[in-house]
Enzyme design. Sequence first.
Site, PDB file in Angstrom:
ATOM      1  N   ARG A   1     -29.261  62.013  35.391  1.00  0.00           N
ATOM      2  CA  ARG A   1     -29.933  61.787  36.573  1.00  0.00           C
ATOM      3  C   ARG A   1     -31.014  63.028  36.696  1.00  0.00           C
ATOM      4  NH1 ARG A   1     -28.535  57.658  39.659  1.00  0.00           N
ATOM      5  NH2 ARG A   1     -26.697  56.656  39.568  1.00  0.00           N
TER       6      ARG A   1
ATOM      7  N   GLY B   1     -35.201  56.132  41.043  1.00  0.00           N
ATOM      8  CA  GLY B   1     -35.731  57.465  40.789  1.00  0.00           C
ATOM      9  C   GLY B   1     -36.468  57.651  39.396  1.00  0.00           C
TER      10      GLY B   1
ATOM     11  N   ASP C   1     -28.014  47.546  41.299  1.00  0.00           N
ATOM     12  CA  ASP C   1     -28.384  47.528  42.675  1.00  0.00           C
ATOM     13  C   ASP C   1     -29.242  46.392  42.914  1.00  0.00           C
ATOM     14  OD1 ASP C   1     -28.135  51.002  43.337  1.00  0.00           O
ATOM     15  OD2 ASP C   1     -26.509  49.546  43.195  1.00  0.00           O
TER      16      ASP C   1
ATOM     17  N   TYR D   1     -16.794  51.938  39.410  1.00  0.00           N
ATOM     18  CA  TYR D   1     -17.577  51.788  38.089  1.00  0.00           C
ATOM     19  C   TYR D   1     -17.137  51.088  37.261  1.00  0.00           C
ATOM     20  CZ  TYR D   1     -19.263  56.515  39.915  1.00  0.00           C
ATOM     21  OH  TYR D   1     -19.822  57.267  40.719  1.00  0.00           O
TER      22      TYR D   1
ATOM     23  N   ARG E   1      -3.025  39.143  54.262  1.00  0.00           N
ATOM     24  CA  ARG E   1      -3.569  40.236  54.591  1.00  0.00           C
ATOM     25  C   ARG E   1      -5.111  40.054  54.701  1.00  0.00           C
ATOM     26  NH1 ARG E   1      -0.345  43.563  50.048  1.00  0.00           N
ATOM     27  NH2 ARG E   1       1.232  44.753  51.316  1.00  0.00           N
TER      28      ARG E   1
ATOM     29  N   GLY F   1     -28.109  55.905  36.624  1.00  0.00           N
ATOM     30  CA  GLY F   1     -26.836  55.313  36.640  1.00  0.00           C
ATOM     31  C   GLY F   1     -26.932  54.139  35.347  1.00  0.00           C
TER      32      GLY F   1
HETATM   33  O1  F6P Z   1     -27.837  53.332  41.253  1.00  0.00           O
HETATM   34  C1  F6P Z   1     -26.688  52.407  40.537  1.00  0.00           C
HETATM   35  C2  F6P Z   1     -25.291  53.155  41.322  1.00  0.00           C
HETATM   36  O2  F6P Z   1     -24.174  52.714  40.659  1.00  0.00           O
HETATM   37  C3  F6P Z   1     -25.219  52.949  42.909  1.00  0.00           C
HETATM   38  O3  F6P Z   1     -25.002  51.493  43.084  1.00  0.00           O
HETATM   39  C4  F6P Z   1     -24.202  53.912  43.072  1.00  0.00           C
HETATM   40  O4  F6P Z   1     -24.176  54.241  44.359  1.00  0.00           O
HETATM   41  C5  F6P Z   1     -24.635  55.206  42.140  1.00  0.00           C
HETATM   42  O5  F6P Z   1     -25.359  54.618  41.035  1.00  0.00           O
HETATM   43  C6  F6P Z   1     -23.512  55.888  41.684  1.00  0.00           C
HETATM   44  O6  F6P Z   1     -24.172  57.189  41.058  1.00  0.00           O
HETATM   45  P1  F6P Z   1     -23.276  58.082  39.925  1.00  0.00           P
HETATM   46  O7  F6P Z   1     -23.523  57.160  38.836  1.00  0.00           O
HETATM   47  O8  F6P Z   1     -24.286  59.286  39.826  1.00  0.00           O
HETATM   48  O9  F6P Z   1     -22.083  58.259  40.520  1.00  0.00           O
END
Ligand code: F6P
Length: 363
Positions: A78, A119, A142, A287, A177, A16
């Site tokens: 990835r 990874g 993360d 994102y 809310r 990511g």
């Molecule tokens: O590993 C970082 C991250 O942003 C995680 O927090 C999130 O769950 C994942 O990547 C989202 O993966 P992708 O960008 O493949 O949708």
Amino acid sequence: MKKPATKSFGILTSGGDCPGLNAAIRGVAKATMGIYDMNVMGICNGYKGLIEGEVKQLSPEDVSGILTRGGTILGTSREKPFKVTGDADGEVGKNKVEAIKETYQRFGLDCIVVLGGNGSHKTANLLKDEGLNVVGLPKTIDNDIFGTDVTFGFYSAVDIATDAIDRLHSTAHSHNRVMVVEVMGHYAGWLALYAGVAGGADVIILPEIPYDIESIKKHITKRAKGGKAFSIIVVAEGAVSYEESKLSKKELKKKMKESSSPSKGYAIAKEIEACTDMDVRVSVLGYQQRGGTPSPYDRVIATQFGTAAAELLYKGEFGKMVAKVNNKIITVPLEDVAGKIKLVPKDHRLIKDARMVGTCFGD
Ligand code: F6P
């Protein structure tokens, strides 16, 4: 100065994306080109580019003016070269690794510098075992990479999420809310914890602490009875209820797939609506937490990691990841990092601090 152990190396960004990747590329490239006169090759789209031989010469101009730019000038993927795919004997996996070795030889690389998360470092360690020289830099919003206190990208995401929570506070207050704010973090809740505390969340739900909806209900209704008819609930996307924590990975995946809620934030909102008469809304930050310019802190840490990697290349100290521990830049063997995830310990000081100012963790 003695002759550098590395004459030419390739650099790739994997997994990511996050703010700070270009700052780190710049740190490695400027130091190795400027001080050690090394040749720097950019590998496009992570390990995919290494498999396909998508490698390009990087010049000082390519890495100039990118400190503040989000994303990665190299692209990312990835790709998992060692992942055994459909065929029985993992033939495709072997071919991908052979292709990587061929690219490494063809471009005369002395090392591969990997900017990646869990990874990516697992793959880096396997490439080391295949005889390639590898150096890693810990990257992810993360902050869940073992062996380092911090990864670049994390504090930029904390800043982005905190700004969003501040804005959601005013609209929740105006409408009396409950606002459920879902942040990223599939396995580790570092981002939810830090942004939740920084944003003054009333409830923070981490993957590490399975929640009981009754505990959340009790907390927010007590607030309402005390005159605070609004509440902010920060939820990590990977949070699970106490019941869900008892399920196997496969059962949990099936349950999430069959759920009418698109993500955990919506699921928790539905549970709150079912057991209270409160008005609930959901905001999934998604994102945005991965985009845009790096925070000043991330620019600094990415530069520090980049120059530390340059020194490893100069000294020929391969098979390591640069890290920051107790405010010192150190190096960690890849085999100590690979395959591990740094989860939030349940007794982490910041959880205690948050509880002391009245934050509920759903337990
Ligand atoms: O590993 C970082 C991250 O942003 C995680 O927090 C999130 O769950 C994942 O990547 C989202 O993966 P992708 O960008 O493949 O949708």
